[in-house]
Design a protein around this motif. Sequence first.
Motif: not given
Lengths: 131, 285
Positions: B114, B172, B174-178, B182
């Motif tokens: 996702p 956003m 949400p599964k991004y690292k920073s 995120n």
Amino acid sequence: MADQPRILFCHCNYARVVPDEVKQGVLDGLCQSGRAFEAVADLCEMSARRDPALKRLAAGEEPVKIAACYPRAVKWLFGSCQAGLPTDRTEVVNMRELSADDATAAVLNDMVDPNLPADGSVASTEGEKKI
Amino acid sequence: MAIADETTLRIVLYEGEGAASLDAADRGATVTALLEQGYAVTCAGAGAVAPADDSALLVLGRFENGQAPEAEDANGEVSVAFRDITGLDTEGITALVETERASTQSAKHGEWKPWFPVIDFDRCTNCMQCLSFCLFDVYGTDEDQQIQVQNNDNCKTNCPACSRVCPEAAIMFPKYKSGPINGDVVSDGELNREKMKIDISALLGGDVYQMLRDRSQRSRSRFSKERSSDKALGERTKCLTKLAAEADIDIPLEVLQSLPSADEIAKKAEAANAKAKAALGSQSS
């Protein structure tokens, strides 16, 4: 008992952004507590697929504790599916930032500290009115 | 991709009257195994759970004498099935649940990572920059000309590029690292940093398209006999990859490789711009 918060746990299945030891620690803590809780595989997937279960999870009169990631993200994962969370009684426990022990303690603590961004807290838009 | 019209399965792990309790380790192993298969689980215990909706219920328990009760919804609105899990290990339980899911033709989860933009409407000013920027038709507008994520399965996994062109850091992943991409709090400093990135990427973005057009023109005149789609693809990838690395815009190689041709990019950008302008025009009128 009536004011005891409902608990929702997100397993964040499809990425490694929540440390495994934290999410497993929180889940183990919930399973050991004997408390009722809801567990979902991945809130992002549910939101992406407009899963109607999000409305069920957001519904109810009780305060809600959500073990997931950042409160701003959680608010809009629900909000984008017309399943707005009540900002005055929802606390998101951020498993990306907390240790397993701290996150577990926060989830199982009956005191609720609402921490979703307030509606329209930055910009007033038509989108906010719609949701 | 949407499952709003499909049946969803709600699994309830029941340990109340008429069923034995699981010890914490078994409960944890069972819930974990089901979550890893993409299922949502309600652990009935002390305290409240989410109210019922019209999702089908599959109630699992270690029932007395290994016999799951036969029961149905008193209102006849919700499909309810009880299954005994006495003696089953986690593999057996997940197999049982999958069989039930298939037999009820309920939605299957977990077939797609996702990755998609989530708009923070507290921050969004409906400026349409994201709609103008995205070449993959992820964004659109609703009947009120409000920006919407309409085709989230078009989004390129691990690419957060559109969030960088948002002047309000309202997009956003949400599964991004920073953060703040995120979903972390947006500080003034970060907002300024994001704005600087926008300037850089917008500038380079313009240059990229122009450079591609220029190169295309040059290659037509100089190398018309040796033109090949493979060569053009390689050149484009090299060019974009180099620029991406220099600008630190963190766009995955596979996304760069899947970009349309330069001409298509120009057409798509033009179409997206027109769509955004139309939406903005309609807003102001």
